[in-house]
Design a protein around this motif. Structure first.
Motif, PDB file in Angstrom:
ATOM      1  N   ALA A  75       0.970  -1.702   0.176  1.00  0.00           N
ATOM      2  CA  ALA A  75      -0.152   0.101  -0.027  1.00  0.00           C
ATOM      3  C   ALA A  75       0.698   1.382   0.090  1.00  0.00           C
ATOM      4  CB  ALA A  75      -1.359   0.158   1.218  1.00  0.00           C
ATOM      5  N   ALA A  76       1.583   0.991   0.763  1.00  0.00           N
ATOM      6  CA  ALA A  76       2.838   2.149   0.951  1.00  0.00           C
ATOM      7  C   ALA A  76       4.166   2.154  -0.084  1.00  0.00           C
ATOM      8  CB  ALA A  76       3.465   2.649   2.349  1.00  0.00           C
ATOM      9  N   ASN A  77       4.157   1.190  -1.170  1.00  0.00           N
ATOM     10  CA  ASN A  77       5.510   1.458  -2.011  1.00  0.00           C
ATOM     11  C   ASN A  77       6.535   1.389  -1.287  1.00  0.00           C
ATOM     12  OD1 ASN A  77       6.605   1.117  -4.388  1.00  0.00           O
ATOM     13  ND2 ASN A  77       6.710   2.954  -4.626  1.00  0.00           N
ATOM     14  N   VAL A  78       6.606   0.397  -0.185  1.00  0.00           N
ATOM     15  CA  VAL A  78       7.592   0.716   0.911  1.00  0.00           C
ATOM     16  C   VAL A  78       8.143  -0.979   1.024  1.00  0.00           C
ATOM     17  CG1 VAL A  78       8.153   2.811   2.150  1.00  0.00           C
ATOM     18  CG2 VAL A  78       6.779   0.373   2.593  1.00  0.00           C
ATOM     19  N   SER A  79      10.052  -0.953   0.940  1.00  0.00           N
ATOM     20  CA  SER A  79      10.262  -2.378   1.165  1.00  0.00           C
ATOM     21  C   SER A  79       9.613  -3.742   1.918  1.00  0.00           C
ATOM     22  CB  SER A  79      12.185  -2.208   1.249  1.00  0.00           C
ATOM     23  OG  SER A  79      12.430  -3.782   1.366  1.00  0.00           O
ATOM     24  N   VAL A  80       9.225  -4.256   1.717  1.00  0.00           N
ATOM     25  CA  VAL A  80       8.443  -5.451   2.869  1.00  0.00           C
ATOM     26  C   VAL A  80       9.987  -6.159   3.706  1.00  0.00           C
ATOM     27  CG1 VAL A  80       7.381  -8.062   3.198  1.00  0.00           C
ATOM     28  CG2 VAL A  80       6.852  -6.174   1.742  1.00  0.00           C
ATOM     29  N   ALA A  81      10.773  -6.549   3.040  1.00  0.00           N
ATOM     30  CA  ALA A  81      12.364  -7.156   3.576  1.00  0.00           C
ATOM     31  C   ALA A  81      12.471  -6.073   4.606  1.00  0.00           C
ATOM     32  CB  ALA A  81      13.523  -6.849   3.242  1.00  0.00           C
ATOM     33  N   SER A  82      12.635  -4.820   4.739  1.00  0.00           N
ATOM     34  CA  SER A  82      12.939  -3.711   5.269  1.00  0.00           C
ATOM     35  C   SER A  82      12.333  -3.910   6.677  1.00  0.00           C
ATOM     36  CB  SER A  82      13.169  -2.648   4.816  1.00  0.00           C
ATOM     37  OG  SER A  82      14.167  -2.258   3.938  1.00  0.00           O
ATOM     38  N   LEU A  83      10.263  -3.999   6.013  1.00  0.00           N
ATOM     39  CA  LEU A  83       9.900  -3.726   7.381  1.00  0.00           C
ATOM     40  C   LEU A  83      10.077  -5.157   8.191  1.00  0.00           C
ATOM     41  CD1 LEU A  83       6.562  -2.890   5.173  1.00  0.00           C
ATOM     42  CD2 LEU A  83       7.846  -1.361   7.315  1.00  0.00           C
ATOM     43  N   PHE A  84      10.484  -6.281   7.131  1.00  0.00           N
ATOM     44  CA  PHE A  84      10.593  -7.231   8.839  1.00  0.00           C
ATOM     45  C   PHE A  84      11.313  -6.899   9.123  1.00  0.00           C
ATOM     46  CE2 PHE A  84       8.571 -10.894   6.072  1.00  0.00           C
ATOM     47  CZ  PHE A  84       7.439 -10.401   5.282  1.00  0.00           C
ATOM     48  N   ILE A  85      12.731  -6.561   9.248  1.00  0.00           N
ATOM     49  CA  ILE A  85      14.005  -6.191   9.977  1.00  0.00           C
ATOM     50  C   ILE A  85      13.741  -5.399  11.012  1.00  0.00           C
ATOM     51  CG2 ILE A  85      16.346  -5.287  10.027  1.00  0.00           C
ATOM     52  CD1 ILE A  85      16.382  -5.829   6.774  1.00  0.00           C
ATOM     53  N   ALA A  86      12.910  -3.941  10.631  1.00  0.00           N
ATOM     54  CA  ALA A  86      11.835  -3.122  11.389  1.00  0.00           C
ATOM     55  C   ALA A  86      11.523  -3.378  12.650  1.00  0.00           C
ATOM     56  CB  ALA A  86      11.656  -1.621  10.268  1.00  0.00           C
ATOM     57  N   GLY A  87      10.438  -4.657  12.001  1.00  0.00           N
ATOM     58  CA  GLY A  87       9.747  -5.098  13.772  1.00  0.00           C
ATOM     59  C   GLY A  87      10.567  -6.005  14.523  1.00  0.00           C
ATOM     60  N   ILE A  88      12.254  -6.851  14.647  1.00  0.00           N
ATOM     61  CA  ILE A  88      12.104  -7.345  15.458  1.00  0.00           C
ATOM     62  C   ILE A  88      11.800  -6.528  16.401  1.00  0.00           C
ATOM     63  CG2 ILE A  88      14.673  -7.830  16.005  1.00  0.00           C
ATOM     64  CD1 ILE A  88      14.679  -8.889  13.047  1.00  0.00           C
ATOM     65  N   LEU A  89      12.819  -5.871  16.330  1.00  0.00           N
ATOM     66  CA  LEU A  89      13.167  -4.465  18.044  1.00  0.00           C
ATOM     67  C   LEU A  89      11.670  -4.192  18.712  1.00  0.00           C
ATOM     68  CD1 LEU A  89      16.463  -2.999  17.562  1.00  0.00           C
ATOM     69  CD2 LEU A  89      16.459  -5.027  18.497  1.00  0.00           C
ATOM     70  N   PRO A  90      11.471  -3.764  18.244  1.00  0.00           N
ATOM     71  CA  PRO A  90       9.859  -3.260  18.382  1.00  0.00           C
ATOM     72  C   PRO A  90       9.078  -4.446  18.526  1.00  0.00           C
ATOM     73  CG  PRO A  90       9.775  -2.096  16.641  1.00  0.00           C
ATOM     74  CD  PRO A  90      10.702  -3.031  16.311  1.00  0.00           C
ATOM     75  N   GLY A  91       9.088  -6.063  18.507  1.00  0.00           N
ATOM     76  CA  GLY A  91       8.689  -7.149  19.086  1.00  0.00           C
ATOM     77  C   GLY A  91       9.059  -6.697  20.434  1.00  0.00           C
ATOM     78  N   LEU A  92      10.297  -7.114  20.151  1.00  0.00           N
ATOM     79  CA  LEU A  92      10.859  -7.812  21.410  1.00  0.00           C
ATOM     80  C   LEU A  92      10.502  -7.111  22.161  1.00  0.00           C
ATOM     81  CD1 LEU A  92      14.206  -8.975  19.872  1.00  0.00           C
ATOM     82  CD2 LEU A  92      12.916 -10.142  20.863  1.00  0.00           C
ATOM     83  N   LEU A  93      10.703  -5.595  22.281  1.00  0.00           N
ATOM     84  CA  LEU A  93      10.578  -4.543  23.196  1.00  0.00           C
ATOM     85  C   LEU A  93       9.267  -4.527  23.960  1.00  0.00           C
ATOM     86  CD1 LEU A  93      10.624  -1.995  25.100  1.00  0.00           C
ATOM     87  CD2 LEU A  93       9.411  -0.752  22.840  1.00  0.00           C
ATOM     88  N   ILE A  94       8.076  -5.058  22.865  1.00  0.00           N
ATOM     89  CA  ILE A  94       6.068  -5.871  23.463  1.00  0.00           C
ATOM     90  C   ILE A  94       6.717  -6.819  24.374  1.00  0.00           C
ATOM     91  CG2 ILE A  94       3.739  -6.298  22.569  1.00  0.00           C
ATOM     92  CD1 ILE A  94       4.607  -4.052  20.906  1.00  0.00           C
ATOM     93  N   THR A  95       7.136  -7.492  23.493  1.00  0.00           N
ATOM     94  CA  THR A  95       7.198  -8.499  24.388  1.00  0.00           C
ATOM     95  C   THR A  95       7.585  -8.654  26.106  1.00  0.00           C
ATOM     96  OG1 THR A  95       7.906 -10.730  22.598  1.00  0.00           O
ATOM     97  CG2 THR A  95       8.151 -11.241  24.307  1.00  0.00           C
ATOM     98  N   LEU A  96       9.530  -8.297  26.040  1.00  0.00           N
ATOM     99  CA  LEU A  96       9.562  -7.768  26.963  1.00  0.00           C
ATOM    100  C   LEU A  96       8.361  -7.589  28.442  1.00  0.00           C
ATOM    101  CD1 LEU A  96      11.913  -7.834  29.454  1.00  0.00           C
ATOM    102  CD2 LEU A  96      12.713  -5.957  28.610  1.00  0.00           C
ATOM    103  N   SER A  97       8.271  -6.016  27.486  1.00  0.00           N
ATOM    104  CA  SER A  97       6.592  -5.748  28.903  1.00  0.00           C
ATOM    105  C   SER A  97       5.659  -6.119  28.717  1.00  0.00           C
ATOM    106  CB  SER A  97       6.640  -3.935  27.955  1.00  0.00           C
ATOM    107  OG  SER A  97       6.130  -4.357  26.435  1.00  0.00           O
ATOM    108  N   LEU A  98       5.366  -6.751  27.810  1.00  0.00           N
ATOM    109  CA  LEU A  98       4.313  -8.255  28.257  1.00  0.00           C
ATOM    110  C   LEU A  98       4.734  -8.787  29.390  1.00  0.00           C
ATOM    111  CD1 LEU A  98       2.636  -8.458  24.885  1.00  0.00           C
ATOM    112  CD2 LEU A  98       1.469  -7.450  27.020  1.00  0.00           C
ATOM    113  N   VAL A  99       5.628  -9.643  29.212  1.00  0.00           N
ATOM    114  CA  VAL A  99       6.544 -10.769  30.605  1.00  0.00           C
ATOM    115  C   VAL A  99       6.463 -10.015  31.534  1.00  0.00           C
ATOM    116  CG1 VAL A  99       8.417 -11.649  30.715  1.00  0.00           C
ATOM    117  CG2 VAL A  99       7.577 -11.774  28.769  1.00  0.00           C
ATOM    118  N   ILE A 100       6.979  -9.107  32.089  1.00  0.00           N
ATOM    119  CA  ILE A 100       7.212  -7.733  33.127  1.00  0.00           C
ATOM    120  C   ILE A 100       5.253  -7.881  33.160  1.00  0.00           C
ATOM    121  CG2 ILE A 100       7.624  -5.753  33.751  1.00  0.00           C
ATOM    122  CD1 ILE A 100      10.455  -5.517  32.083  1.00  0.00           C
ATOM    123  N   THR A 101       4.920  -7.314  32.566  1.00  0.00           N
ATOM    124  CA  THR A 101       3.615  -7.145  33.120  1.00  0.00           C
ATOM    125  C   THR A 101       3.096  -8.432  34.109  1.00  0.00           C
ATOM    126  OG1 THR A 101       2.996  -5.664  31.405  1.00  0.00           O
ATOM    127  CG2 THR A 101       1.220  -6.298  32.750  1.00  0.00           C
TER     128      THR A 101
END
Length: 425
Positions: free
Chosen positions: A160-186
């Motif tokens: 939809a936004a005409n950006v690289s899917v592979a770059s989005l995959f890489i970009a999602g790694i650290l936000p995903g880990l951040l959310i995982t850690l915060s939910l575990v702590i919660t």
């Protein structure tokens, strides 16, 4: 046309019609009111699906179903339990961590919730967790399926936004880990405050041996994301080709190594995957028609002008976008919202100097929260069915997780390095 489009869409949604029906019928009403040919609906829908990138969606769906049926979820639960199952709140932490790991082979929030919730919600109940809290934990953890790569919403946003899917995959790694850690702590903090899930004493030798045994059992499950993401980032194949590799890998592991998928089971797996893929593709097709009508009526340009009058500060712009996306996510399915909003908001974000990959993560994480916000949060209905609960029973424990997720959205929005540092800038 825009008035007819908006009012008809809201009206059709209000009566409880599926999102794809609301998108299609509102487009028909808008075209009819302006005297334009209805053939535009079919032409635009067909053109939107005629995309090499979209071929990844049915294959990732099939790969996820193969891995779920092949015993992958159970082995990942065992690995996560070996790591953190012995601490107070450990079983809830297992639900979060297993959801994160399963997301790397699934790509779907609702599928992750169903696979992990069906196993761990009953287990958490047996260990003393309140049923509503156990269900809320599974629902909130399931949103990682939309954030951890490979993610179907990322594929759709890239288109939809005409950006690289592979770059989005890489970009999602650290936000995903951040959310995982915060939910575990919660989960662990709530367990300690409420006094459930007592600590099980374990010595270091037994703990390390348990991790090693679980790791050996689940090594093939863990190799799948390594192969997929490593192949994409190493330049060996595209995200679409990676989805085909994932299907072949899942089929071989489930049928010939773990031997938990028989030939007679394949028809069920294929049928379930076909139905899920068809639903997604219909949403994509008719959301593209909706977005096309917005575009030809210059709605993106008008939104840019309006936001420019409100503020010229990118920080305020991100705040407004986050508020908008939170409320839209409560009522509109994530893929449809991405296809409608990305062509409108992404160019405006770029004009504010915001990196398009970072902005993509802001949109995806916001709309992933929509999976756990009433009244139409898909994950909530999944866990309600598993736990035999009413939606209103989930609200109180769910508010804790929503507060944590909102904080995560703020961090991801205002710390762009989380999304871009692995991209090298």
């Amino acid at each position: 046309m825009i008035a007819a489009l908006s009012l008809s869409f809201l009206g059709i949604m209000f009566i409880g019609a599926p999102i794809m029906v609301a998108l299609a019928l509102s487009a028909v009403v808008a075209l009819q009111s302006s005297g334009r040919p209805l053939m535009i609906v079919l032409q635009t829908a067909f053109q939107s699906l005629d995309s090499f990138s979209l071929m990844a969606i049915p294959f990732f769906v099939l790969a996820g179903n193969l891995m779920q049926s092949g015993g992958i979820a159970r082995r990942l639960v065992g690995l996560a339990n070996a790591f953190v199952g012995w601490i107070r709140g450990g079983l809830g932490a297992v639900a979060v961590i297993t959801s994160m790991m399963f997301s790397t082979v699934c790509g779907s929030s609702s599928a992750t919730t169903a696979a992990i919730g069906s196993t761990l919600i009953p287990a958490m109940q047996r260990k003393g967790y309140p049923k509503a809290f156990a269900a809320a934990t599974a629902a909130a953890s399931g949103e990682l399926g939309a954030i951890i790569p490979p993610s179907i919403p990322m594929v759709v946003y890239g288109l939809a936004a005409n950006v690289s899917v592979a770059s989005l995959f890489i970009a999602g790694i650290l936000p995903g880990l951040l959310i995982t850690l915060s939910l575990v702590i919660t989960v662990c903090v709530v367990a300690r405050i409420k006094g459930f899930d007592e600590v099980t004493p374990i010595n270091l030798r037994d703990w390390l041996w348990g991790i090693w045994s679980a790791f050996r059992e689940s090594i093939l499950a863990l190799l799948m994301p390594v192969i997929i993401l490593g192949g994409i980032y190493g330049g060996f194949f595209t995200p679409t080709e990676a989805s085909c590799v994932a299907v072949i890998y899942g089929l071989v592991v489930g049928m010939f190594i773990y031997k938990e998928v028989a030939f007679k089971d394949l028809l069920t797996v294929l049928g379930r995957s076909a139905v899920m893929s068809a639903i997604i593709m219909l949403i994509v097709a008719f959301a593209a028609v909706f977005a096309y009508l917005l575009t030809i009526n210059q709605v993106p340009q008008q939104v840019a002008i309006l936001l420019g009058k409100i503020t010229d500060n990118p920080l305020i712009f991100l705040l407004l976008v986050n508020i908008l996306l939170f409320f839209i996510g409560m009522f509109v399915e994530a893929l449809a919202a991405i296809l409608i909003l990305a062509p409108i908001l992404a160019p405006v974000a770029v004009s504010f100097g915001i990196d398009p990959i970072h902005f993509g993560m802001v949109i995806i994480v916001n709309l992933a929260i929509g999976m756990v916000t009433p009244p139409v949060g898909v994950n909530l209905f999944v866990v309600c069915q598993i736990a035999n609960l009413k939606l209103e029973q989930l609200i109180r424990p769910l508010l804790i997780f929503l507060a944590v997720l909102v904080i995560n959205v703020a961090i991801i929005s205002y710390v762009p390095a989380l999304s871009t540092v692995l991209l090298g800038y």
